[in-house]
Design a protein around this motif. Structure first.
Motif, PDB file in Angstrom:
ATOM      1  N   ASP A  19      72.053  49.548  43.870  1.00 12.66           N
ATOM      2  CA  ASP A  19      71.778  48.418  42.898  1.00 12.66           C
ATOM      3  C   ASP A  19      70.023  48.547  42.667  1.00 12.66           C
ATOM      4  N   TYR A  21      68.739  46.880  40.078  1.00 10.63           N
ATOM      5  CA  TYR A  21      68.092  45.833  39.427  1.00 10.63           C
ATOM      6  C   TYR A  21      66.783  45.274  40.427  1.00 10.63           C
ATOM      7  N   PRO A  22      66.957  44.947  41.582  1.00 13.13           N
ATOM      8  CA  PRO A  22      65.693  44.559  42.153  1.00 13.13           C
ATOM      9  C   PRO A  22      64.479  45.354  42.235  1.00 13.13           C
ATOM     10  N   LYS A  25      62.957  45.146  38.753  1.00 15.21           N
ATOM     11  CA  LYS A  25      62.410  43.751  38.782  1.00 15.21           C
ATOM     12  C   LYS A  25      60.953  43.876  39.516  1.00 15.21           C
ATOM     13  N   TRP A 274      74.053  42.458  30.571  1.00 14.67           N
ATOM     14  CA  TRP A 274      74.049  42.059  32.137  1.00 14.67           C
ATOM     15  C   TRP A 274      73.920  43.470  32.766  1.00 14.67           C
ATOM     16  N   SER A 308      66.731  48.031  32.614  1.00 14.85           N
ATOM     17  CA  SER A 308      65.325  47.166  32.932  1.00 14.85           C
ATOM     18  C   SER A 308      64.817  46.232  31.704  1.00 14.85           C
ATOM     19  N   HIS A 311      66.769  43.010  31.190  1.00 10.41           N
ATOM     20  CA  HIS A 311      66.560  42.140  32.009  1.00 10.41           C
ATOM     21  C   HIS A 311      65.237  41.648  32.174  1.00 10.41           C
ATOM     22  N   ASN A 318      65.927  33.842  33.558  1.00  8.91           N
ATOM     23  CA  ASN A 318      67.259  34.153  34.584  1.00  8.91           C
ATOM     24  C   ASN A 318      68.134  35.437  34.281  1.00  8.91           C
ATOM     25  N   ASP A 320      69.131  38.004  35.577  1.00  9.05           N
ATOM     26  CA  ASP A 320      70.244  38.432  36.453  1.00  9.05           C
ATOM     27  C   ASP A 320      71.516  37.856  36.269  1.00  9.05           C
TER      28      ASP A 320
END
Ligand code: HEM
Length: 390
Positions: A19, A21-22, A25, A274, A308, A311, A318, A320
């Motif tokens: 994953d 995405y975190p 971020k 997404w 990235s 996002h 928001n 994610d």
């Protein structure tokens, strides 16, 4: 004197595959330009920076001699060229992707293929849409667009994966290149077997327009650019379709709105934003450049993380969440600059206008039959989408 970008030695490739995405971020907030040891690249995670790099090919070149892609494809493909050399090869395939051909030639063929796969889904049963629908649909459509209808769906899916594994073989292990050499021999034989027919028929497929051009590009380049479309034309529409289906089934209000109002185009745009099917691209730095106060030196390789960028809190609230109602604005899931995806219009047509409305017209009460796990760092999508067909 400007400092080099900070170094990270904690981010691992398995973390990115599981994953990213975190991680992105945190990087956007704390270190948007960062040298990531495990990847051997300087990551750019902010939308303005990824766009800037792709829009400036004179500084951020696609011609990276260190890429395993050339070895895997047995040639430099158009994706790894700049300026006139790139434009010449991209232009050679372009007649196949015109709006006129998408509507007149590809849409009727793609519609029939979509109907066949949707009709083959067993009502009332639970299936994985990856293997029963998304993969074979994308592969079969592509045999027509490329002019290699002598290739089977299984061949196309296998070749695509072998090319992707070879292009991503940054450790230069032997096995992926042994497999790609074998697949290259099969693909070359497959293309060669179609050439006489294409010369006689003068059709609109990519292979046909390239071999029939007045001033054709070299045969090695015709082959490698068909291969780039095999490597890049199956998994993206497949993963995009699965991602959109997952996003809709996880969000019943949005699913209902799509069915009632036909918002399939919005679902398509939001799905690829997404979870971008191609998450990252690489560019070779041709001269010292400063980004957000960090010196990125000549010879460095930057990784533009379009996943990235899609996002980035500067652009999306928001980010994610899958939200087909979010404010419309351009995203970077298809890249930008001279290498902007050549297949975007055809991908949107095959999913938003054909497959999604057809699939949910037949199965309006489809339900997820388990959680959806996404996977992948360079390319990302659901590993499976198990649904109950109702
Ligand atoms: C939802 C589906 C798709 C997505 C998200 C997608 C995404 C992308 C992205 C991000 C790039 C740019 C890579 C870079 O800048 O290094 C690209 C390039 C490309 N795509 Fe797609 N793609 C999709 C479908 C397709 C399809 C169906 C085809 C048809 C064969 C295709 C053909 C290409 C080609 C030929 C390039 C290279 C263009 C160049 O280098 O000039 N794509 N795609």
């Amino acid at each position: 004197m400007t400092n080099l970008a900070p170094i990270d030695d904690a981010i691992t490739i398995p973390d990115l595959i599981s994953d990213p995405y975190p991680i992105y971020k945190r990087l956007r907030a704390e270190a948007p330009v960062i040298r990531v040891k495990s990847v051997g690249r300087t990551m750019l995670t902010k939308a303005t920076d990824t766009r800037m790099a792709k829009d400036n090919p004179a500084i951020f070149s696609s011609d990276d001699p260190n890429t395993p892609m050339e070895r895997a494809f047995q040639a430099h493909t158009l994706m790894r060229k700049d300026a006139e050399a790139h434009a010449r090869e991209r232009g050679a395939m372009a007649p196949s992707y015109t709006a006129k051909n998408i509507k007149g030639s590809w849409e009727p063929i793609y519609r029939k293929i979509a109907e066949k796969y949707v009709a083959g889904l067993p009502r009332g049963e639970t299936v994985d849409l990856f293997t029963t629908l998304a993969g074979p649909f994308a592969a079969e459509c592509l045999t027509h667009l490329l002019g290699i209808t002598n290739a089977s769906v299984a061949d196309m899916e296998r070749w695509s994966q072998v090319l992707i594994d070879g292009a991503g073989n940054f450790g230069w292990a032997d096995a992926p290149f042994v497999a790609s050499d074998l697949a290259n021999a099969e693909m070359n034989a497959c293309f060669d077997a179609m050439i006489d027919l294409h010369k006689a028929e003068q059709g609109p497929s990519a292979l046909a327009v390239m071999v029939n051009a007045e001033d054709p590009i070299e045969m090695s380049q015709i082959r490698s650019n068909i291969k780039i479309a095999i490597g890049g034309g199956i998994n993206e529409p497949r993963d995009a379709l699965l991602t959109i289906v997952a996003g809709l089934l996880i969000n019943p209000d949005q699913f209902d709105a799509c069915k009632m109002e036909g918002l399939w185009g919005d679902a398509f745009d939001e799905g690829v934003r997404w979870v971008a099917p191609i998450q990252v691209s690489s560019r070779l730095v041709k001269e010292d450049v400063e980004i957000r106060g960090c010196l990125v030196p000549k010879g460095d390789t930057v990784m533009t993380i379009q996943a990235s960028a899609c996002h980035d809190e500067d652009l999306y609230e928001n980010p994610d969440a899958f939200d087909i109602f979010r404010k419309k604005q351009p995203h970077q899931a298809f890249g930008n600059g001279p290498h902007f995806c050549q297949g975007m219009h055809i991908a949107k047509r095959m999913l938003a206008q054909l497959m999604l409305p057809m699939l949910f017209d037949r199965f309006p009460n489809m339900e997820l039959a388990g959680p959806v796990e996404f996977t992948g760092f360079g390319f990302r999508g659901p590993a499976a989408v198990k649904v109950k067909l109702a």
